[in-house]
Write a protein that holds these residues in place. Structure first.
Motif, PDB file in Angstrom:
ATOM      1  N   MET A   1       0.677  -1.315   0.044  1.00  0.00           N
ATOM      2  CA  MET A   1      -0.099  -0.001   0.063  1.00  0.00           C
ATOM      3  C   MET A   1       0.771   1.309  -0.072  1.00  0.00           C
ATOM      4  O   MET A   1       0.577   2.230  -0.564  1.00  0.00           O
ATOM      5  N   ALA A   2       1.889   1.228   0.773  1.00  0.00           N
ATOM      6  CA  ALA A   2       2.893   2.234   0.745  1.00  0.00           C
ATOM      7  C   ALA A   2       3.500   2.649  -0.645  1.00  0.00           C
ATOM      8  O   ALA A   2       3.634   3.847  -0.889  1.00  0.00           O
ATOM      9  N   GLU A   3       3.859   1.364  -1.231  1.00  0.00           N
ATOM     10  CA  GLU A   3       4.337   1.799  -2.701  1.00  0.00           C
ATOM     11  C   GLU A   3       3.451   2.741  -3.474  1.00  0.00           C
ATOM     12  O   GLU A   3       3.937   3.551  -4.322  1.00  0.00           O
ATOM     13  N   ALA A   4       2.141   2.581  -3.394  1.00  0.00           N
ATOM     14  CA  ALA A   4       1.033   2.927  -4.310  1.00  0.00           C
ATOM     15  C   ALA A   4       1.209   4.801  -4.043  1.00  0.00           C
ATOM     16  O   ALA A   4       1.089   5.462  -5.016  1.00  0.00           O
ATOM     17  N   PHE A   5       1.574   5.321  -2.717  1.00  0.00           N
ATOM     18  CA  PHE A   5       1.467   6.474  -2.351  1.00  0.00           C
ATOM     19  C   PHE A   5       3.014   7.176  -2.325  1.00  0.00           C
ATOM     20  O   PHE A   5       3.349   8.220  -1.989  1.00  0.00           O
ATOM     21  N   ALA A   6       3.885   6.118  -2.838  1.00  0.00           N
ATOM     22  CA  ALA A   6       5.418   7.069  -2.928  1.00  0.00           C
ATOM     23  C   ALA A   6       5.300   7.698  -4.162  1.00  0.00           C
ATOM     24  O   ALA A   6       4.770   7.659  -5.100  1.00  0.00           O
ATOM     25  N   PRO A   7       6.060   8.735  -4.122  1.00  0.00           N
ATOM     26  CA  PRO A   7       6.493   9.847  -5.285  1.00  0.00           C
ATOM     27  C   PRO A   7       6.824   9.185  -6.307  1.00  0.00           C
ATOM     28  O   PRO A   7       7.651   8.092  -6.409  1.00  0.00           O
ATOM     29  N   ALA A   8       6.368   9.522  -7.603  1.00  0.00           N
ATOM     30  CA  ALA A   8       6.566   8.804  -8.913  1.00  0.00           C
ATOM     31  C   ALA A   8       7.589   9.510  -9.668  1.00  0.00           C
ATOM     32  O   ALA A   8       7.509  10.723  -9.807  1.00  0.00           O
ATOM     33  N   ILE A   9       8.305   8.700 -10.070  1.00  0.00           N
ATOM     34  CA  ILE A   9       9.393   9.411 -11.243  1.00  0.00           C
ATOM     35  C   ILE A   9       9.396   8.452 -12.530  1.00  0.00           C
ATOM     36  O   ILE A   9       9.372   7.321 -12.212  1.00  0.00           O
ATOM     37  N   GLY A  10       9.497   8.982 -13.515  1.00  0.00           N
ATOM     38  CA  GLY A  10       9.787   8.428 -14.919  1.00  0.00           C
ATOM     39  C   GLY A  10      11.266   8.547 -15.390  1.00  0.00           C
ATOM     40  O   GLY A  10      11.984   9.735 -15.022  1.00  0.00           O
ATOM     41  N   LEU A  11      11.744   7.525 -15.677  1.00  0.00           N
ATOM     42  CA  LEU A  11      13.220   7.404 -16.082  1.00  0.00           C
ATOM     43  C   LEU A  11      13.516   7.260 -17.436  1.00  0.00           C
ATOM     44  O   LEU A  11      13.017   6.233 -17.877  1.00  0.00           O
ATOM     45  N   LEU A  12      14.106   8.247 -17.987  1.00  0.00           N
ATOM     46  CA  LEU A  12      14.431   7.813 -19.534  1.00  0.00           C
ATOM     47  C   LEU A  12      15.921   7.889 -19.668  1.00  0.00           C
ATOM     48  O   LEU A  12      16.820   8.720 -19.345  1.00  0.00           O
TER      49      LEU A  12
END
Length: 322
Positions: A1-12
């Motif tokens: 559940m904590a993973e779903a609320f972690a800040p999201a980052i896109g990596l290119l």
């Protein structure tokens, strides 16, 4: 559940080995990596469909994806994680710390995330968050012809952990705007960020002024963007931005006028000096085009002159004294 609320980052990242390593490091920090596929399989339409809170790019300088994100992204874009040293070297923990400190103001800390081993924080979320201070001082870097090279030397000569943020106003064709962050930030630890409405400046930030949209600041110092063009014939208007900086951040502000053509900013420099604000200029001998800094100096408005490296040393001394 904590993973779903972690800040999201896109990596290119174009290099697959670097992509795998960065994905692992970002995950250890506690961030949720929402994109980490081969960017060669991605086009701008698919890129626009990805929902994230920030982007980390490790792409060639000539990249259509980088250009598109820097022009259109509604979230912060971080260019480059720097050269990654061997994992068993003494430099590796320092590299981790630098990367984390670049991400922290964009995404914040993550409860339960693994911090870089060399961070000196005690470990609580509150203490980590406080490590990134709101900008205690804001200086405008104004430039035109020959400016990117001069500003790069200046930033390369300046430690990125100083209690200051910069706004970089560069006269340049809009088609080259997206390349400015990679040009000036490639070999230093400053956080070169593109303008996003509502952004607050933090120590260590370099905010690149947009070309097509005008920029101002709220009473709290947050970025405001408008589709109204800059007034006058210069894009962006250094004159307007100097007034904006003085209005939003004085007396904790200043300005450096680097190499350039024209006299954009002279009258605003006069208004800053009347407020007791520092205005410095690049000396003519080191400038590719000395017209703009000489126009300020000729009016008696420059309180210090020097080449970019000398101005960096002088600013460190000024900050220590202030």
């Amino acid at each position: 559940m904590a993973e779903a609320f972690a800040p999201a980052i896109g990596l290119l990242a174009a290099n697959p080995d670097k992509r795998r390593l960065l994905h692992s490091v970002l995950s250890h920090f506690g961030y949720r990596v929402v994109f980490c596929d081969d960017p060669a399989q991605l086009d701008c339409r698919r890129l626009a469909a990805i929902t994230t809170e920030a982007w980390l790019l490790e792409l060639p300088e000539e990249s259509a994806l980088s250009d598109w994100l820097l022009e259109h992204s509604a979230v912060p874009v971080l260019l480059g994680a720097g050269e990654i040293p061997p994992a068993d070297s003494e430099d590796y923990p320092r590299w981790e710390r630098r990367l984390y400190n670049k991400l922290l103001p964009l995404l914040g800390p993550v409860e339960g995330g693994q911090l870089p081993s060399m961070l000196t924080f005690k470990g609580t979320t509150k203490e980590v968050h406080n490590a990134r201070q709101p900008a205690r001082c804001v200086w405008l870097l104004g430039a035109s012809l020959g400016g990117p090279a001069a500003v790069k030397v200046f930033l390369d000569s300046l430690p990125a952990d100083l209690p200051i943020a910069f706004i970089y106003a560069q006269h340049i064709d809009a088609g080259f705007e997206s390349r400015l962050p990679s040009i000036i930030g490639r070999q230093n630890d400053w956080r070169i960020i593109n303008c996003v409405a509502g952004t607050a400046l933090h120590d260590g930030d370099v905010l690149v002024a947009p070309i097509k949209r005008s920029l101002s600041f709220s009473p709290e110092g947050r970025v405001r963007l408008s589709d109204t063009p800059w007034p006058g014939c210069y894009q962006p208007s250094i004159e307007t931005l100097l007034d904006q900086v003085g209005g939003a951040f004085a007396p904790a502000c200043g300005a450096i006028i680097f190499s350039g053509m024209g006299e954009d900013g002279v009258q605003a420099c006069r208004r800053l000096r009347k407020q007791g604000v520092e205005v410095w200029t690049q000396d003519p001998r080191s400038a590719a085009c000395s017209v703009m800094p000489e126009a300020v100096a000729a009016e008696g408005l420059s309180s210090r002159q020097g080449d970019p490296a000398e101005l960096a040393v002088a600013l460190q001394a000024w900050l220590a004294q202030e």
